[in-house]
Scaffold this active site. Structure first.
Site, PDB file in Angstrom:
ATOM      1  N   LYS A 186       0.859  -1.196   0.021  1.00  0.00           N
ATOM      2  CA  LYS A 186      -0.100  -0.087   0.048  1.00  0.00           C
ATOM      3  C   LYS A 186       1.096   1.269   0.032  1.00  0.00           C
ATOM      4  CE  LYS A 186      -4.400   1.261   2.147  1.00  0.00           C
ATOM      5  NZ  LYS A 186      -5.319   1.491   1.000  1.00  0.00           N
TER       6      LYS A 186
ATOM      7  N   GLU B  58      -8.178  -5.532  -9.852  1.00  0.00           N
ATOM      8  CA  GLU B  58      -9.098  -4.722  -8.919  1.00  0.00           C
ATOM      9  C   GLU B  58      -9.513  -3.620  -9.311  1.00  0.00           C
ATOM     10  OE1 GLU B  58      -7.190  -4.016  -5.007  1.00  0.00           O
ATOM     11  OE2 GLU B  58      -5.245  -3.569  -5.959  1.00  0.00           O
TER      12      GLU B  58
HETATM   13  N1  PLP Z   1      -7.439  -2.315  -2.812  1.00  0.00           N
HETATM   14  C1  PLP Z   1      -6.747  -1.124  -2.719  1.00  0.00           C
HETATM   15  C2  PLP Z   1      -6.087  -0.802  -4.058  1.00  0.00           C
HETATM   16  C3  PLP Z   1      -6.889  -0.607  -1.432  1.00  0.00           C
HETATM   17  O1  PLP Z   1      -6.467   0.638  -1.648  1.00  0.00           O
HETATM   18  C4  PLP Z   1      -7.693  -1.101  -0.510  1.00  0.00           C
HETATM   19  C5  PLP Z   1      -7.732  -0.261   0.669  1.00  0.00           C
HETATM   20  O2  PLP Z   1      -6.937  -0.316   1.672  1.00  0.00           O
HETATM   21  C6  PLP Z   1      -8.251  -2.369  -0.614  1.00  0.00           C
HETATM   22  C7  PLP Z   1      -7.842  -2.958  -1.860  1.00  0.00           C
HETATM   23  C8  PLP Z   1      -8.900  -2.793   0.482  1.00  0.00           C
HETATM   24  O3  PLP Z   1      -8.059  -3.333   1.252  1.00  0.00           O
HETATM   25  P1  PLP Z   1      -8.759  -3.550   3.026  1.00  0.00           P
HETATM   26  O4  PLP Z   1      -9.909  -4.346   2.954  1.00  0.00           O
HETATM   27  O5  PLP Z   1      -7.556  -4.351   3.666  1.00  0.00           O
HETATM   28  O6  PLP Z   1      -8.984  -2.157   3.319  1.00  0.00           O
HETATM   29  C1  COI Z   2      -9.144   1.963   2.411  1.00  0.00           C
HETATM   30  O1  COI Z   2      -9.948   1.128   2.135  1.00  0.00           O
HETATM   31  O2  COI Z   2      -8.983   2.061   3.566  1.00  0.00           O
HETATM   32  C2  COI Z   2      -8.321   2.962   1.330  1.00  0.00           C
HETATM   33  O3  COI Z   2      -7.336   3.030   1.967  1.00  0.00           O
HETATM   34  C3  COI Z   2      -8.896   3.016   0.294  1.00  0.00           C
HETATM   35  C4  COI Z   2      -8.667   4.327  -0.026  1.00  0.00           C
HETATM   36  C5  COI Z   2      -9.288   5.380   0.327  1.00  0.00           C
HETATM   37  C6  COI Z   2      -7.251   4.548  -0.753  1.00  0.00           C
END
Ligand code: PLP
Ligand code: COI
Length: 339
Positions: free
Chosen positions: A183, A219
């Site tokens: 990330k 995604e």
């Molecule tokens: N994919 C991307 C590119 C994201 O930025 C996020 C957000 O964090 C997710 C997926 C979803 O991840 P999570 O479920 O851990 O928030």
């Molecule tokens: C999240 O789902 O927490 C993210 O970071 C997604 C987005 C705002 C970048």
């Protein structure tokens, strides 16, 4: 205290009272500091500014019907934050420091945690940047770890109603062997042009294909993708997508409610076979997708105008666990006591 219109909060920045900071210098982390300024002062040659040494996380604190405040799977966020740091040669934040910073930021801003039932939560944004100067392309020797919090509503204005997304062939958010699985800011910078274009064309989000073969679904800009058919939950396996903690949790919930789960490459032409599709993530929660439009071929994949029954069941279970109404059989939540 000002009146906050909890029910109509957008997903955006809202000033809170404090943020938390910690500096890494001379090979070690210092003390956590609380700060009331929204600004940081960093060296103009900081690696974050030039070479993209920046990683972040996204988590939420939820106020339950029982009044308790819960975090969801924070250890997974802590570990992913370390993977992100290691992936771009930054000093990883130890798990205990990560938790201490989050807990402090939530406690000190407890008055901004949305009440139960408003469809809102307190978004927690941990951030790590290379703050030390370099002019050659090298990792910094100093880092700044920060956490701020901000009350938010749904990421997509539709909330738990179907969104329309635009499938693109002409942009990638990450290279096949690049940084898509962590990330880091660069992935999001790379998504801005296609995401803004999709927004201008009336879509809530962009959907990327795998960068190498352009044959498989990867995604959405800020969320993982899933499809449901024949009582099976299908979600892409790819090195260029972020390992979503929400998605991992949904896989478990899907198994618990009797679905089969398949994590594998999802070919583009499989899109027309799904009964329900959606995007999932901390910010997006579960956002059912009503329509996918392929920007290149103009092909339209149409799904229901209402969220499908299985997505709805999974959504209710996930929200129920996060808000303490469904038994947390997998021990995913952590209560922050006394606030
Ligand atoms: N994919 C991307 C590119 C994201 O930025 C996020 C957000 O964090 C997710 C997926 C979803 O991840 P999570 O479920 O851990 O928030
Ligand atoms: C999240 O789902 O927490 C993210 O970071 C997604 C987005 C705002 C970048």
């Amino acid at each position: 205290m000002e009146n906050i219109d909890w029910k109509n909060l957008p997903f955006g920045y809202f000033k809170t009272d404090y943020n938390v900071r910690c500096y890494y210098r001379n090979g070690k982390w210092g003390e956590l500091e609380a700060c009331s300024s929204e600004y940081i002062s960093i060296h103009m040659a900081a690696t974050a500014l030039h070479y993209g040494q920046e990683a972040f996380e996204g988590m939420k604190a939820y106020r339950g019907k029982d009044g308790k405040v819960r975090l969801f799977r924070w250890v997974d966020n802590a570990r992913r934050f370390q993977d992100s740091a290691n992936g771009i040669m930054m000093a990883p934040v130890p798990e205990e420091l990560f938790f201490a910073a989050i807990e402090k930021a939530v406690r000190m801003n407890a008055r901004f945690i949305p009440p139960y039932g408003m469809g809102a939560s307190l978004y927690i944004r941990p951030l790590l940047i290379g703050s030390g100067p370099q002019v050659g392309v090298r990792p910094a020797t100093e880092y700044l770890f920060m956490v701020f919090v901000t009350p938010v509503g749904p990421y997509f204005k539709e909330g738990f109603n179907p969104v329309n997304v635009e499938l693109v062939h002409d942009y990638d958010r990450a290279a096949p062997q690049g940084t898509g699985h962590i990330k880091v800011g660069g992935n999001y910078a790379a998504s801005l042009v296609p995401a803004s274009r999709a927004a201008a064309e009336g879509y809530s989000s962009v959907l990327f294909l795998d960068a190498k073969e352009k044959k498989y679904i990867d995604e959405a800009g800020p969320a993982n993708f899933f499809g449901i058919k024949n009582n099976t939950y299908v979600t892409p396996k790819s090195h260029t997508i972020l390992p979503s903690i929400t998605n991992k949790s949904i896989e478990t919930i899907a198994t618990d409610i009797g679905l089969k789960v398949e994590r594998r490459p999802v070919p583009l032409d499989e899109l027309e076979t799904f009964e329900e599709v959606g995007a999932c993530g901390t910010a997006a929660i579960i956002s059912p997708i009503g329509k996918i439009v392929d920007r290149e071929t103009k092909k339209v994949y149409q799904y229901g105008e209402q969220s499908g029954p299985i997505s709805t069941k999974i959504y209710q279970t996930l929200r129920g666990i996060q808000e303490g109404e469904v038994k947390d059989i997998h021990d995913w939540t952590t209560v922050i006591e006394g606030i």
